[in-house]
Scaffold this active site. Structure first.
Site, PDB file in Angstrom:
ATOM      1  N   CYS A 154       0.559  -0.823   0.137  1.00 18.62           N
ATOM      2  CA  CYS A 154       0.117  -0.232   0.146  1.00 18.62           C
ATOM      3  C   CYS A 154       0.688   1.484   0.171  1.00 18.62           C
ATOM      4  O   CYS A 154       0.617   2.398  -0.665  1.00 18.62           O
ATOM      5  CB  CYS A 154      -0.782  -0.456   1.322  1.00 18.62           C
ATOM      6  SG  CYS A 154      -2.427  -1.219   1.063  1.00 18.62           S
ATOM      7  N   THR A 155       1.840   1.096   0.801  1.00 18.75           N
ATOM      8  CA  THR A 155       3.321   2.280   0.950  1.00 18.75           C
ATOM      9  C   THR A 155       3.979   2.705  -0.885  1.00 18.75           C
ATOM     10  O   THR A 155       2.928   3.897  -1.024  1.00 18.75           O
ATOM     11  CB  THR A 155       3.790   2.320   2.162  1.00 18.75           C
ATOM     12  OG1 THR A 155       3.652   1.473   3.187  1.00 18.75           O
ATOM     13  CG2 THR A 155       4.732   3.220   1.976  1.00 18.75           C
TER      14      THR A 155
END
Length: 211
Positions: A45-46
């Site tokens: 997600c980062t």
């Protein structure tokens, strides 16, 4: 709730990293991308939010706003945003919804019990300027999304809606488009003055109308 293409995108009001927003007001008369994440401080997600931040200007060129969703609280979002900016060398400017009560997740069917009973899957919705859902993509938690593909699809959606054409496999925004098979050759020649390349009776190409 099972949303399908052509459905009206559900409206909502939520707290975000950019303050409280109403989704429809946020979109205005433009397009939007709403995309969810299982949780903050997760590695895939980062990278995804970092990539979206780096592409934000490209989405803006297409009159398209970005809104991310995670079920974590707002204070956690701010810490994660700082991490994203530092590790991905970007500046996240689009809002991240704090969906602690899973209101947005449930409205958009982002919770898949067979994957996780608590975290959202990687769902992405492209919403048109008519507030209708134009694209739905869902990825498993282990696989990062291809946002260049999202831009490509938005190019196709906006072009085909305006000019009544279709786009072939792997199409890019400088390439020829497909003329509807139902359009007669006579009418096609009138409508597409740049010329027609006829492969057969139902497969005919014309140059991209806006180039």
């Amino acid at each position: 709730m099972s949303l399908q293409l052509g459905d009206t995108a559900p409206d909502f009001t939520a707290e975000t990293t950019e303050g409280k927003i109403n989704f429809y007001d946020f979109l205005g008369d433009g397009w939007g991308v709403l995309f969810s994440h299982p949780a903050d401080f997760t590695p895939v997600c980062t990278t995804e939010l970092g990539k979206m931040a780096s592409l934000q200007k490209e989405f803006e060129k297409r009159n398209t706003k970005i809104l991310a969703v995670s079920v974590d609280p707002l204070d956690k979002h701010f810490g994660w945003q700082k991490d994203i900016n530092e590790t991905q060398k970007v500046h996240v400017e689009f809002p991240i919804v704090a969906d602690e009560d899973r209101k947005v997740a449930n409205l958009y069917g982002m919770l898949h019990p067979n994957v996780s009973s608590t975290f959202t899957v990687r769902s992405l919705f492209v919403i048109g300027d008519d507030k209708k859902i134009k694209l739905i993509i869902t990825y498993p938690p282990s696989t990062g999304r291809n946002f260049a593909e999202v831009l490509r699809v938005i190019d196709s959606l906006q072009l085909t809606a305006k000019h009544n054409v279709s786009t072939p496999a792997d199409w890019l925004n400088v390439e020829d488009v497909i003329i509807p098979a139902a359009l007669s050759l006579e009418d096609a020649n009138k409508k597409f003055p740049k010329g027609i390349r006829e492969v057969n009776s139902y497969l005919r190409y014309t140059p991209q109308p806006e180039l």
